[in-house]
Design an enzyme around this catalytic site. Structure first.
Site, PDB file in Angstrom:
ATOM      1  N   LEU A 145       0.629  -1.258   0.182  1.00  0.00           N
ATOM      2  CA  LEU A 145       0.185   0.608   0.071  1.00  0.00           C
ATOM      3  C   LEU A 145       0.846   1.832   0.016  1.00  0.00           C
ATOM      4  O   LEU A 145       0.291   2.611   0.549  1.00  0.00           O
ATOM      5  CB  LEU A 145      -0.998  -0.008   1.193  1.00  0.00           C
ATOM      6  CG  LEU A 145      -2.339  -1.155   0.934  1.00  0.00           C
ATOM      7  CD1 LEU A 145      -3.475  -0.788   2.223  1.00  0.00           C
ATOM      8  CD2 LEU A 145      -3.128  -0.908  -0.700  1.00  0.00           C
ATOM      9  N   ASN A 189      -2.304   1.614  -4.282  1.00  0.00           N
ATOM     10  CA  ASN A 189      -2.762   2.680  -3.519  1.00  0.00           C
ATOM     11  C   ASN A 189      -2.326   2.730  -2.039  1.00  0.00           C
ATOM     12  O   ASN A 189      -2.306   2.484  -1.463  1.00  0.00           O
ATOM     13  CB  ASN A 189      -3.811   1.082  -3.396  1.00  0.00           C
ATOM     14  CG  ASN A 189      -4.564   0.278  -4.357  1.00  0.00           C
ATOM     15  OD1 ASN A 189      -4.774   1.321  -5.734  1.00  0.00           O
ATOM     16  ND2 ASN A 189      -4.381  -0.883  -4.161  1.00  0.00           N
ATOM     17  N   CYS A 190      -1.641   3.890  -3.005  1.00  0.00           N
ATOM     18  CA  CYS A 190      -0.620   3.847  -1.559  1.00  0.00           C
ATOM     19  C   CYS A 190      -0.336   5.346  -0.504  1.00  0.00           C
ATOM     20  O   CYS A 190      -1.002   6.086  -1.072  1.00  0.00           O
ATOM     21  CB  CYS A 190       0.723   4.542  -2.727  1.00  0.00           C
ATOM     22  SG  CYS A 190       0.838   5.366  -3.678  1.00  0.00           S
ATOM     23  N   ALA A 191      -0.340   5.626   0.501  1.00  0.00           N
ATOM     24  CA  ALA A 191       0.280   6.191   1.275  1.00  0.00           C
ATOM     25  C   ALA A 191      -1.406   7.069   1.452  1.00  0.00           C
ATOM     26  O   ALA A 191      -2.594   6.056   1.481  1.00  0.00           O
ATOM     27  CB  ALA A 191       0.389   7.596   0.456  1.00  0.00           C
ATOM     28  N   LYS A 239      -2.947  10.315  -1.397  1.00  0.00           N
ATOM     29  CA  LYS A 239      -2.853   9.294  -2.960  1.00  0.00           C
ATOM     30  C   LYS A 239      -2.953   9.499  -3.995  1.00  0.00           C
ATOM     31  O   LYS A 239      -3.987   9.659  -4.440  1.00  0.00           O
ATOM     32  CB  LYS A 239      -3.154   7.540  -1.700  1.00  0.00           C
ATOM     33  CG  LYS A 239      -4.102   7.269  -2.394  1.00  0.00           C
ATOM     34  CD  LYS A 239      -4.869   5.687  -2.451  1.00  0.00           C
ATOM     35  CE  LYS A 239      -4.799   5.194  -1.409  1.00  0.00           C
ATOM     36  NZ  LYS A 239      -5.502   3.953  -1.024  1.00  0.00           N
TER      37      LYS A 239
END
Lengths: 349, 430
Positions: free
Chosen positions: B211, B243-245, B250
């Site tokens: 993620l 689906n980062c941060a 994001k």
């Protein structure tokens, strides 16, 4: 609209007691307005009336701040006004100090909105705290006619709960808070415009001046490791199964302490990651890799130090507000010192 | 080289139907057929297709990614080149059709804390572009016992697949708007706009694990040095979100597909500036990696002879270290730089809002304080798992209140402080 009842605080000079020679007079309370306070109803379009006026000598106020606060708070409480007005104090440091401190106290302790006005270098501005609106004034009383209407206009808004505009619109000094607003253009367009100005050497205004941080001096070294109690702790969010105190994954509202008494290592499943800022898979598999209990026990057996502390402090350091982080750090430190701990291995993620 | 062309078909309604097709601006979705294709992935047990329209009393949570449905008409075959097994790894060429107004939204059992919320009405809807979209929501249930990494991968790929399948419906439909994005060689760019300042856009992409990952032509950015791209490439599916941060900042796949900094630089290209291209720059956690990436980025920007740089952040906290380091390096070379970020100034707005700073960073655009607390009204319908709200980023124990209202930070609202500047939120000192 309902009339706003206000209590007004002024110094001996504006209170018509006297000049510098009367700066030592203790506070007195007068029913109704005193001096320029009488102009307030007209300047506020009949909206604000002065129920009471407190007059105090500047020296007395500066030298007896605690006492002054107690007395004035009691007088304000009795009058139960809608608004507290202090000054304006312009560049006068002692006067400004009293205005700032009293406004802060009335707002936080009595929940009554307060307004004052002073010059930005007046120490009272800093003392008022970020909850108090301070109208920007020049350093001399000649500015009264300009400043007072601004104070009254913003004071009315505070009482009415009406939205407060930006500092340049309302005339107040920055309170040190940042508030979300809607811009006329999206962020990307603002960035392109800012870059064009910057490349052309034109003036532009950054939207986020660089913050300044406090410096923390390193603690002195542990002089006698062999007899020291050492603790482990982490901001990596290693918590007992199920996160019993519900530390938030982000912007944590708390720090917690958990026992490791009698544990040789953190067993998979008994401890887990509550932190939302890193891949938790490896640390869920072996929580010792973020909070190194296994290694600490090894060193304890080897007598590298006398004893491992029986509990560890933990929070989640993931986009946590700096002010909260400062508080958790201080509290953790105090608790560890109270437990006789001399050194800490604090792991970060 | 010929221009890259984006053809937008305006979609103003979405309905379930027996066939996936577009009729009079309405997208009909064959839910059964779409679900069947997505369940061909052996790691997915079940996919429910739900619809969420602007203004409806609907809450979607926990949202993993948002993707715009698209299809390639020419210049390649894959909407997301390099992601699946098809050996097509080119983007930003030929013609791509866009179902403008529709988004695929992936939800389902929570993988990890960094998943967000989209409200289709009420206060929450004011914070997100996705609240104004006709959303085809995939509620994806994985098979039992799937690891977190495998679970994340399965839902990510399902979202991309669904966006490609829905995009096919636009292949034969008349479009409403055509955008031409120039493709030029460097010599051509340098010769044609000699009087204008040369600008490079440096786009951070996080590459830090579950993620917190991004994919460049299907390759996890963890394995990449900075990659040079044409503006059209960035916007044609070459960048995919892992689906980062935090949800508020994001970069979802939608954000990459519609990168507003690229759009706004293109608007000025040839008029007030000469937009040379985009340097997609991974962000990793270790200091040595940060120095490695920033040194490489500086080298390429210098090589291009840039006068100015826009540098956008991805995520918050440690990426600010990369942001400040590169800003410092660029400014020391006399390359004028503007940073695009958001801030975490605490719920009271009184904390320093960044994790790092440098005196050279004198030109910063902020997209808001993610710690702002909001109360979102109850919604008649929740798609997904409302109990997640207490655990996702921006939530806390008790965020989901008994009456269904939500007390949380806007950090949990998808895209609310987007660091590409898609929204118009900003923070001012008061």
């Amino acid at each position: 609209m309902k009339t706003i009842r206000a209590v007004h605080y002024i110094n001996q000079f504006f209170g018509q007691v006297g000049g510098e020679d009367m700066a030592n007079v203790p506070p007195k309370v007068v029913e109704g307005p005193v001096g320029f306070g009488a102009t307030i109803p007209a300047l506020s379009g009949g909206r604000i009336e002065i129920a009471r006026t407190v007059v105090c000598g500047d020296n007395y106020a500066a030298e007896n701040l605690e006492e002054l606060q107690k007395t004035v708070l009691e007088w304000v409480r009795e009058a139960a006004p809608d608004l507290f007005i202090a000054g304006p104090a312009f560049g006068a440091g002692r006067y400004g100090t009293a205005c700032g401190v009293l406004c802060g106290a009335v707002q936080t302790k009595l929940g009554i909105p307060a307004i004052t006005g002073m010059h930005p270098v007046n120490p009272g501005y800093e003392l008022a705290g970020r909850d108090v609106y301070v109208i920007r004034a020049k350093d001399s009383a000649q500015d009264l006619r300009r400043v007072l209407p601004l104070m009254l206009a913003l004071g009315q808004k505070l009482v009415d709960g009406a939205p407060v505009g930006r500092p340049e619109e309302e005339g107040y000094l920055l309170r040190g808070v940042r508030v979300n607003v809607r811009a006329p253009k999206r962020g990307s367009a603002r960035a392109v415009e800012m870059l064009l100005k910057k490349m052309a050497g034109e003036s532009f205004e950054t939207e986020l001046p660089m913050p300044t941080y406090d410096r923390v001096a390193p603690a002195r070294q542990v002089l006698d490791m062999a007899s020291a109690v050492i603790a482990i702790g982490t901001e990596g969010g290693i918590v007992p199964r199920g996160n019993p105190d519900r530390i938030e994954a982000h912007n944590a509202s708390k720090w917690c302490r958990y026992s490791i008494e009698g544990l040789e290592r953190l067993q998979k499943g008994d401890f887990e990651v509550a932190h939302g800022g890193y891949d938790p898979v490896a640390a869920n598999e072996d929580p010792n890799r973020v909070l190194p209990l296994d290694g600490a026990r090894m060193l304890e057996k080897e007598k590298a130090f006398a004893k491992l502390n029986d509990w560890y402090p933990v929070t989640v350091g993931n986009v946590t507000a700096v002010r909260s982080a400062e508080r958790y750090g201080r509290e953790m430190g105090e608790a560890l010192i109270a437990a006789g701990v001399e050194g800490v291995i604090l792991t970060s993620t | 080289m010929e221009d890259f062309i984006l053809r937008r078909i305006r979609i103003s309604q979405v309905e379930l139907g027996s066939k996936t097709e577009i009729k009079d601006g309405c997208l009909f979705v064959d839910a059964e057929g779409l679900s069947r294709v997505l369940c061909e992935d052996k790691q997915i047990r079940r996919v429910d297709i739900r619809l969420a329209r602007p203004g409806e009393s609907v809450r979607i949570v926990p949202v993993k990614d948002v993707i715009e449905p698209r299809a390639k008409v020419s210049g390649g075959r894959e909407t997301f080149p390099g992601v699946f097994s098809d050996p097509d790894v080119s983007a930003g060429e030929g013609i791509t059709v866009v179902l403008d107004g529709v988004c695929v939204v992936t939800t389902g059992k929570m993988v990890n804390f960094q998943e967000g919320l989209v409200d289709m009405s009420g206060l929450g809807a004011e914070f997100s572009t996705f609240s104004r979209k006709y959303n085809v929501v995939l509620v994806i249930e994985p098979v039992e016992g799937l690891g977190k990494h495998e679970h994340e991968r399965a839902v990510r790929l399902a979202g991309l697949k669904a966006a490609s399948i829905l995009g096919e419906a636009g292949r034969e439909v008349r479009w409403d708007e055509e955008t031409r994005i120039p493709r030029r060689t460097l010599p051509d760019l340098l010769e044609s706009h000699t009087g204008l300042p040369r600008v490079v856009y440096v786009c951070q992409v996080i590459a830090e694990g579950l993620l917190h990952d991004s994919y460049i032509y299907g390759l996890n950015a963890q394995g990449c040095l900075p990659v040079w791209m044409l503006p059209g490439e960035v916007m044609d599916g070459s960048l995919v979100s892992g689906n980062c941060a935090a949800p508020c900042h994001k970069h979802s796949t939608y954000h990459h597909q519609n990168n507003p900094i690229v759009e706004d630089l293109l608007k000025e290209h040839g008029k007030t500036l000469n937009f040379l291209g985009v340097l997609v720059t991974p962000v990793k956690t270790a200091l040595v990696e940060k120095v490695r990436m920033c040194t490489q980025a500086l080298k390429m920007v210098r090589l291009m002879g840039a006068h100015g740089v826009i540098l956008s952040e991805d995520g918050g906290g440690n990426p600010e270290n990369d942001l400040m380091l590169l800003d410092r390096l660029l400014e020391k070379e006399g390359i004028r730089t503007v940073l695009v970020t958001d801030e975490y100034a605490g719920s009271d707005g009184a904390s320093p809002g960044l994790a790092d700073s440098t005196p050279e960073a004198d030109a910063v655009v902020t997209n808001g304080n993610g710690n702002q607390r909001v109360i979102l009204p109850p919604m008649a319908t929740t798609i997904g798992y409302p109990e997640c709200i207490d655990r996702i980023t921006g939530g806390h124990a008790g965020s989901l209140r008994p009456d269904g209202s939500v007390d949380m930070e806007i950090a949990g609202i998808m895209g609310s402080t987007n660091e590409l500047g898609l929204e118009n939120l900003m923070t001012v000192a008061m």
